[in-house]
Write a protein that holds these residues in place. Structure first.
Motif, PDB file in Angstrom:
ATOM      1  N   PRO A   2     -13.350  11.398   9.454  1.00 18.00           N
ATOM      2  CA  PRO A   2     -12.152  11.454  10.291  1.00 18.00           C
ATOM      3  C   PRO A   2     -10.907  11.064   9.494  1.00 18.00           C
ATOM      4  N   ARG A   3      -9.808  11.674   9.859  1.00 20.18           N
ATOM      5  CA  ARG A   3      -8.542  11.372   9.195  1.00 20.18           C
ATOM      6  C   ARG A   3      -7.984  10.069   9.743  1.00 20.18           C
ATOM      7  N   SER A   4      -7.236   9.365   8.910  1.00 20.59           N
ATOM      8  CA  SER A   4      -6.632   8.109   9.349  1.00 20.59           C
ATOM      9  C   SER A   4      -5.503   8.396  10.332  1.00 20.59           C
ATOM     10  N   PRO A   5      -5.216   7.444  11.223  1.00 20.74           N
ATOM     11  CA  PRO A   5      -4.093   7.643  12.140  1.00 20.74           C
ATOM     12  C   PRO A   5      -2.781   7.679  11.360  1.00 20.74           C
ATOM     13  N   ILE A   6      -1.787   8.295  11.947  1.00 20.01           N
ATOM     14  CA  ILE A   6      -0.473   8.385  11.297  1.00 20.01           C
ATOM     15  C   ILE A   6       0.368   7.198  11.741  1.00 20.01           C
ATOM     16  N   GLN A   7       0.866   6.456  10.769  1.00 25.19           N
ATOM     17  CA  GLN A   7       1.721   5.300  11.032  1.00 25.19           C
ATOM     18  C   GLN A   7       3.166   5.786  11.156  1.00 25.19           C
ATOM     19  N   ASP A   8       3.817   5.491  12.280  1.00 20.10           N
ATOM     20  CA  ASP A   8       5.238   5.795  12.433  1.00 20.10           C
ATOM     21  C   ASP A   8       6.044   4.681  11.779  1.00 20.10           C
ATOM     22  N   VAL A   9       6.939   5.062  10.858  1.00 21.67           N
ATOM     23  CA  VAL A   9       7.741   4.087  10.129  1.00 21.67           C
ATOM     24  C   VAL A   9       9.208   4.284  10.502  1.00 21.67           C
ATOM     25  N   PRO A  10       9.794   3.324  11.230  1.00 19.58           N
ATOM     26  CA  PRO A  10      11.210   3.450  11.599  1.00 19.58           C
ATOM     27  C   PRO A  10      12.103   3.356  10.363  1.00 19.58           C
ATOM     28  N   VAL A  11      13.059   4.274  10.260  1.00 19.30           N
ATOM     29  CA  VAL A  11      14.022   4.255   9.159  1.00 19.30           C
ATOM     30  C   VAL A  11      15.425   4.264   9.749  1.00 19.30           C
ATOM     31  N   ALA A  12      16.354   3.653   9.018  1.00 16.60           N
ATOM     32  CA  ALA A  12      17.728   3.535   9.508  1.00 16.60           C
ATOM     33  C   ALA A  12      18.434   4.878   9.551  1.00 16.60           C
ATOM     34  N   LYS A  23       7.932   2.986  -0.457  1.00 20.57           N
ATOM     35  CA  LYS A  23       8.062   1.525  -0.450  1.00 20.57           C
ATOM     36  C   LYS A  23       8.175   0.999   0.979  1.00 20.57           C
ATOM     37  N   LEU A  24       9.021   1.628   1.781  1.00 22.60           N
ATOM     38  CA  LEU A  24       9.250   1.189   3.149  1.00 22.60           C
ATOM     39  C   LEU A  24       7.969   1.228   3.978  1.00 22.60           C
ATOM     40  N   ALA A  25       7.138   2.232   3.759  1.00 24.10           N
ATOM     41  CA  ALA A  25       5.892   2.397   4.514  1.00 24.10           C
ATOM     42  C   ALA A  25       4.737   1.601   3.918  1.00 24.10           C
ATOM     43  N   ASP A  26       5.003   0.817   2.880  1.00 26.20           N
ATOM     44  CA  ASP A  26       3.971   0.042   2.175  1.00 26.20           C
ATOM     45  C   ASP A  26       2.879   0.919   1.585  1.00 26.20           C
ATOM     46  N   GLY A  67      -5.426   8.564   1.352  1.00 22.06           N
ATOM     47  CA  GLY A  67      -5.979   8.638   2.694  1.00 22.06           C
ATOM     48  C   GLY A  67      -5.141   7.982   3.781  1.00 22.06           C
ATOM     49  N   ARG A  68      -4.125   7.220   3.411  1.00 25.07           N
ATOM     50  CA  ARG A  68      -3.231   6.594   4.388  1.00 25.07           C
ATOM     51  C   ARG A  68      -2.089   7.553   4.701  1.00 25.07           C
ATOM     52  N   ARG A  69      -1.761   7.675   5.999  1.00 30.11           N
ATOM     53  CA  ARG A  69      -0.740   8.625   6.407  1.00 30.11           C
ATOM     54  C   ARG A  69       0.387   7.910   7.146  1.00 30.11           C
ATOM     55  N   ALA A  70       1.615   8.343   6.867  1.00 33.42           N
ATOM     56  CA  ALA A  70       2.793   7.764   7.510  1.00 33.42           C
ATOM     57  C   ALA A  70       3.847   8.838   7.681  1.00 33.42           C
ATOM     58  N   ARG A  71       4.721   8.644   8.685  1.00 30.17           N
ATOM     59  CA  ARG A  71       5.819   9.598   8.885  1.00 30.17           C
ATOM     60  C   ARG A  71       7.070   8.821   9.262  1.00 30.17           C
ATOM     61  N   PRO A  72       8.229   9.308   8.809  1.00 31.51           N
ATOM     62  CA  PRO A  72       9.486   8.644   9.163  1.00 31.51           C
ATOM     63  C   PRO A  72       9.915   8.999  10.590  1.00 31.51           C
ATOM     64  N   VAL A  73      10.406   7.999  11.298  1.00 34.00           N
ATOM     65  CA  VAL A  73      10.976   8.207  12.623  1.00 34.00           C
ATOM     66  C   VAL A  73      12.300   7.432  12.690  1.00 34.00           C
ATOM     67  N   GLU A  74      13.263   7.983  13.427  1.00 30.62           N
ATOM     68  CA  GLU A  74      14.544   7.288  13.570  1.00 30.62           C
ATOM     69  C   GLU A  74      14.373   6.059  14.440  1.00 30.62           C
TER      70      GLU A  74
END
Length: 75
Positions: A2-12, A23-26, A67-74
């Protein structure tokens, strides 16, 4: 596997450069680590290898590292 969940990373502000986002999403420990990940083709954006640290990310783009997934969100 299974794929890892997508982490939403708030950006300014969007768009954001890939190196900054890593860097922001670690997903990277520091700037040099982000550069190394990109240069060694360990970073995917929307399922494709990205080799430009300055690539602009927009809402909905999914970044994958080891394998870690993240996406930028406002904020």
């Amino acid at each position: 596997m299974p794929r890892s969940p997508i982490q939403d990373v708030p950006v300014a502000e969007l768009p954001i450069r890939l190196g900054q986002f890593l860097k922001l999403a670690d997903l990277a420990e520091h700037g040099a680590h982000a550069r190394e990940l990109v240069e060694t083709e360990q970073v995917e954006v929307n399922g494709r290898v990205e080799v430009r640290r300055g690539a602009q990310l927009r809402p909905g783009d999914v970044v994958t590292v080891a394998g870690r997934r993240a996406r930028p969100v406002e904020r």
